[in-house]
Design a protein around this motif. Structure first.
Motif, PDB file in Angstrom:
ATOM      1  N   LEU A 130       0.850  -1.200   0.000  1.00 52.88           N
ATOM      2  CA  LEU A 130       0.000   0.000   0.000  1.00 52.88           C
ATOM      3  C   LEU A 130       0.883   1.246   0.000  1.00 52.88           C
ATOM      4  N   GLY A 131       1.717   1.403   1.028  1.00 57.84           N
ATOM      5  CA  GLY A 131       2.636   2.536   1.136  1.00 57.84           C
ATOM      6  C   GLY A 131       1.913   3.870   1.125  1.00 57.84           C
ATOM      7  N   THR A 132       2.685   4.934   0.920  1.00 59.57           N
ATOM      8  CA  THR A 132       2.097   6.279   0.899  1.00 59.57           C
ATOM      9  C   THR A 132       1.004   6.382  -0.163  1.00 59.57           C
ATOM     10  N   THR A 136      -2.776   7.278   0.707  1.00 61.91           N
ATOM     11  CA  THR A 136      -3.383   8.477   0.121  1.00 61.91           C
ATOM     12  C   THR A 136      -4.692   8.130  -0.588  1.00 61.91           C
ATOM     13  N   ALA A 137      -4.683   7.016  -1.302  1.00 61.27           N
ATOM     14  CA  ALA A 137      -5.921   6.561  -1.957  1.00 61.27           C
ATOM     15  C   ALA A 137      -7.000   6.345  -0.896  1.00 61.27           C
ATOM     16  N   ALA A 138      -6.615   5.750   0.230  1.00 62.23           N
ATOM     17  CA  ALA A 138      -7.587   5.495   1.308  1.00 62.23           C
ATOM     18  C   ALA A 138      -8.091   6.813   1.894  1.00 62.23           C
ATOM     19  N   GLN A 139      -7.203   7.804   1.998  1.00 61.94           N
ATOM     20  CA  GLN A 139      -7.651   9.122   2.491  1.00 61.94           C
ATOM     21  C   GLN A 139      -8.698   9.711   1.547  1.00 61.94           C
ATOM     22  N   GLY A 164       0.159   4.174  -8.778  1.00 64.84           N
ATOM     23  CA  GLY A 164       0.097   3.645  -7.413  1.00 64.84           C
ATOM     24  C   GLY A 164      -1.162   4.098  -6.692  1.00 64.84           C
ATOM     25  N   VAL A 165      -1.389   5.408  -6.619  1.00 64.46           N
ATOM     26  CA  VAL A 165      -2.578   5.921  -5.922  1.00 64.46           C
ATOM     27  C   VAL A 165      -3.830   5.467  -6.675  1.00 64.46           C
ATOM     28  N   GLY A 272      -8.773  18.921  -0.899  1.00 67.82           N
ATOM     29  CA  GLY A 272      -7.346  18.624  -0.996  1.00 67.82           C
ATOM     30  C   GLY A 272      -6.972  17.484  -0.065  1.00 67.82           C
ATOM     31  N   ILE A 273      -6.036  16.653  -0.521  1.00 59.36           N
ATOM     32  CA  ILE A 273      -5.596  15.503   0.286  1.00 59.36           C
ATOM     33  C   ILE A 273      -4.085  15.568   0.458  1.00 59.36           C
ATOM     34  N   ASP A 274      -3.630  15.526   1.709  1.00 63.72           N
ATOM     35  CA  ASP A 274      -2.189  15.480   1.986  1.00 63.72           C
ATOM     36  C   ASP A 274      -1.896  14.301   2.906  1.00 63.72           C
ATOM     37  N   SER A 275      -0.909  13.516   2.536  1.00 61.65           N
ATOM     38  CA  SER A 275      -0.546  12.387   3.409  1.00 61.65           C
ATOM     39  C   SER A 275       0.653  12.716   4.288  1.00 61.65           C
TER      40      SER A 275
END
Ligand SMILES: NC(=O)c1ccc[n+]([C@@H]2O[C@H](COP(=O)([O-])OP(=O)(O)OC[C@H]3O[C@@H](n4cnc5c(N)ncnc54)[C@H](OP(=O)(O)O)[C@@H]3O)[C@@H](O)[C@H]2O)c1
Length: 335
Positions: A130-132, A136-139, A164-165, A272-275
């Motif tokens: 999964l990683g970042t 991020t996709a989950a966020q 990836g995302v 906006g999404i920030d990990s």
């Protein structure tokens, strides 16, 4: 290898001379100061790492540098009461791999506040599948659901869908019961996207038709955008009344050529999404979902595992949008 040494991918150079990358042997004393020394078992390759590895000053200002915004491994040494030697942990985002030496190495040393205990129900390897990108996709999915987007309301558009995302977003949305349209530039990967859960596939040209107009026919109830630019603008223009667009990436462009009309005439929300700086409590909540109710059983199909030596050529592939899904890096000593 001596106990005090470790291997890492080191990027050297400057914007005038250019940048080089090589796997080097370093001393543990070369690592930055920090509370927790982690023996890295797995890392993963994210788009930001590719930028760091090629001298992008928005990501990394000082070289020599070891990229890698993700690391999963075992605590080797700890000055922090919350973490004990031998515990399995993950460290993602914050400054890791940006201006702090990152996870493309057999060891990282980081502040305790950046470290998360690995949740039960998921292996270290799976956390890096999964990683970042997956986090991020989950966020993005979490925000869509939080803002009332449900499967009965219509289709979700995912851009950069084979990335990836994008690929993890498609898989998570499919598991949640959504109908998904994916935008991809890779004609060869349509079957892959269908297997992940896309029922409609658009090429980039179809996703940016009629760039001059202010609004398009309402199609999407939600959007996960990883690319920015004209594709994001078109997605917003085609978002239905009260729809929600999550924006997390700029793989195509940092620009957003748009008018205010989708917002003031259709009530569209742009989120906006920030990990990287996501607070720890929210991180823990997302990881609980990813290792529990949202756990994906198809991570093998979306990920490729490589060695530290294979990272450098893979970075070139990623920058040319030629990778698919997630790239995990195996750094275990006895594999
Ligand atoms: N906000 C955050 O915290 C956060 C976290 C993680 C990632 N990101 C950002 O999200 C983006 C995706 O990251 P990633 O790790 O998924 O990267 P990735 O694996 O390289 O995927 C990016 C995908 O975008 C598409 N793409 C690339 N260049 C494009 C172009 N010029 N025009 C249109 N589409 C293009 C490609 O998909 P197709 O071939 O399928 O079209 C590519 O596979 C990056 O910008 C990254 O920096 C942000």
């Amino acid at each position: 290898m001596s106990k005090n040494k470790y291997r890492a991918l080191v990027v050297r150079g400057d914007s005038e001379q250019g940048f080089t990358r090589a796997v080097e042997e370093l001393f543990l004393t070369d690592l930055p100061p920090g509370d927790v020394l982690i023996r890295v078992h797995f890392s993963s390759l994210n788009y930001k790492d590719a930028l760091s590895a090629t001298g992008n000053r928005g990501v990394t200002r000082k070289y020599p540098h070891t990229p890698g915004v993700d690391a999963a491994g075992v605590v080797e040494d700890s000055n922090a009461h919350q973490f004990n030697v031998g515990e399995e942990v993950i460290c993602m985002g914050f400054d890791l791999g940006m201006n702090t030496d990152g996870g493309f190495a057999e060891f990282v040393r980081v502040p305790a506040e950046w470290v998360l205990r690995k949740p039960d129900g998921i292996t270290l390897y799976e956390t890096m599948q999964l990683g970042t990108a997956g986090f991020t996709a989950a966020q993005c999915v979490d925000r869509l659901l939080e803002l009332g987007v449900t499967p009965d309301k219509g289709h979700i558009l995912v851009t950069g869908a084979t990335g990836g995302v994008g690929s993890i977003a498609v898989a998570l949305l499919s598991k949640a019961g959504f109908e998904i349209a994916g935008v991809t530039g890779k004609e060869s990967e349509h079957v892959f996207l269908q297997q992940l859960g896309c029922t409609t596939i658009l090429n980039r040209k179809q996703a940016t038709a009629r760039p001059g107009v202010a609004l398009l026919r309402e199609r999407w109830t939600g959007v996960v955008d990883t690319v920015g630019g004209e594709i994001l603008a078109s997605a917003i223009k085609a978002t239905r009344y009260d729809g929600v667009v999550t924006c997390c990436g700029n793989a195509a462009s940092g620009d957003l050529p748009l008018t205010v009309y989708p917002f003031i005439l259709r009530g569209v929300s742009l989120v906006g999404i920030d990990s990287a700086s996501c607070p720890i409590a929210r991180r823990e909540a997302i990881w609980q979902r990813l290792s529990g109710p949202w756990k994906l059983d198809m991570l093998e199909e979306v990920s490729t595992c490589i060695t530290l030596e294979q990272v450098s050529p893979m970075i070139d592939e990623m920058l040319q949008a030629r990778t698919r899904g997630r790239i995990v890096i195996d750094l275990r000593p006895d594999k």
